[in-house]
Design an enzyme around this catalytic site. Sequence first.
Site, PDB file in Angstrom:
ATOM      1  N   GLY A  21      -7.030  37.974 -70.011  1.00  0.00           N
ATOM      2  CA  GLY A  21      -7.846  38.200 -68.820  1.00  0.00           C
ATOM      3  C   GLY A  21      -7.874  39.673 -68.425  1.00  0.00           C
ATOM      4  NE  ARG A  25      -0.112  41.942 -71.216  1.00  0.00           N
ATOM      5  CZ  ARG A  25       0.719  41.044 -70.697  1.00  0.00           C
ATOM      6  NH1 ARG A  25       0.686  39.814 -71.099  1.00  0.00           N
ATOM      7  NH2 ARG A  25       1.611  41.376 -69.798  1.00  0.00           N
ATOM      8  NE  ARG A  44     -20.726  45.210 -64.985  1.00  0.00           N
ATOM      9  CZ  ARG A  44     -20.977  44.889 -63.714  1.00  0.00           C
ATOM     10  NH1 ARG A  44     -20.017  44.547 -62.893  1.00  0.00           N
ATOM     11  NH2 ARG A  44     -22.208  44.905 -63.278  1.00  0.00           N
ATOM     12  CD  GLU A 181      -7.004  28.629 -67.413  1.00  0.00           C
ATOM     13  OE1 GLU A 181      -7.886  27.906 -66.910  1.00  0.00           O
ATOM     14  OE2 GLU A 181      -7.245  29.451 -68.298  1.00  0.00           O
ATOM     15  CD  GLU A 183      -9.401  33.285 -66.363  1.00  0.00           C
ATOM     16  OE1 GLU A 183      -8.345  32.663 -66.630  1.00  0.00           O
ATOM     17  OE2 GLU A 183      -9.469  34.104 -65.439  1.00  0.00           O
ATOM     18  CG  ASP A 206       2.663  31.747 -60.864  1.00  0.00           C
ATOM     19  OD1 ASP A 206       2.078  32.563 -61.589  1.00  0.00           O
ATOM     20  OD2 ASP A 206       2.066  30.812 -60.289  1.00  0.00           O
TER      21      ASP A 206
HETATM   22  N1  HPA Z   1      -3.529  29.981 -60.026  1.00  0.00           N
HETATM   23  C1  HPA Z   1      -4.513  30.368 -60.830  1.00  0.00           C
HETATM   24  N2  HPA Z   1      -4.311  31.147 -61.874  1.00  0.00           N
HETATM   25  C2  HPA Z   1      -3.074  31.552 -62.137  1.00  0.00           C
HETATM   26  C3  HPA Z   1      -1.992  31.175 -61.343  1.00  0.00           C
HETATM   27  C4  HPA Z   1      -2.255  30.329 -60.243  1.00  0.00           C
HETATM   28  O1  HPA Z   1      -1.342  29.960 -59.488  1.00  0.00           O
HETATM   29  N3  HPA Z   1      -0.873  31.744 -61.865  1.00  0.00           N
HETATM   30  C5  HPA Z   1      -1.260  32.454 -62.937  1.00  0.00           C
HETATM   31  N4  HPA Z   1      -2.587  32.339 -63.119  1.00  0.00           N
END
Ligand code: HPA
Length: 237
Positions: A21, A25, A44, A181, A183, A206
Amino acid sequence: MATPHISAEPGQIAPLVLMPGDPRRAEKIANDFLEAAVLVSDVRGIQCFTGTYDGTPMSVMASGMGLPSLSIYATELYRFYGVERIVRVGTAGGISTAVEVRDVVIASAAHTNSSVPSLTVPGVTLALAPDPYLLRAAMNAAEALDGVRYHVGPVFASDHFYGGHPDSMGKLIGLQTLAVEMEAAGLYAVALAEGKQALTVLTVSDHLVTPGADLTSEERENCYRSMVTIAAAALRS
Ligand code: HPA
């Protein structure tokens, strides 16, 4: 011929594309994993690098955040640059209690609340899924990597990072959804529409239900390396 969002010349983008994304990265993946990487597009601030991965031509290009952004780049790559396979590599928030921070999630399906993948067939609920051969190759690569915990299952590609529907997470968890996520469903829909191949490989950065300690920078690095190694193995299969 350039497209509205990609300035590369024809032939400068490899048929195999890794798609994180984050544009930074993408540059890091090109530096860490590709040999002789060359910048071939920079519209962009979304840079595209082409080089070789263990001798196989490969490109890395970021998608930006969200289904609309990814769908623009994926469509132009597949339709105008001869790209055959895109594997998204990104982060996700765990929602299943089976999934822990630093695990790899291979998205065997993608649910979404987005209208971007509107491949409507009257009376039909369409399934957004990866290419099965890429999925198999990624699962084999993950199995062969020591010390990697990985899961294969559905993810939720949400249009909301903040303020989604309050009831939806609990219901999605009840339907065996592993992580959220923003995408995967867009990539799977574009690949179906364009007759090409796609897969999403994620690291859990997370956890929305059982938050714990943040990853150390070394853990982050190891997770990132496992995810890219699995994704590249699928691309090259
Ligand atoms: N929500 C959406 N996308 C994400 C999250 C999330 O909590 N953590 C990492 N990408």
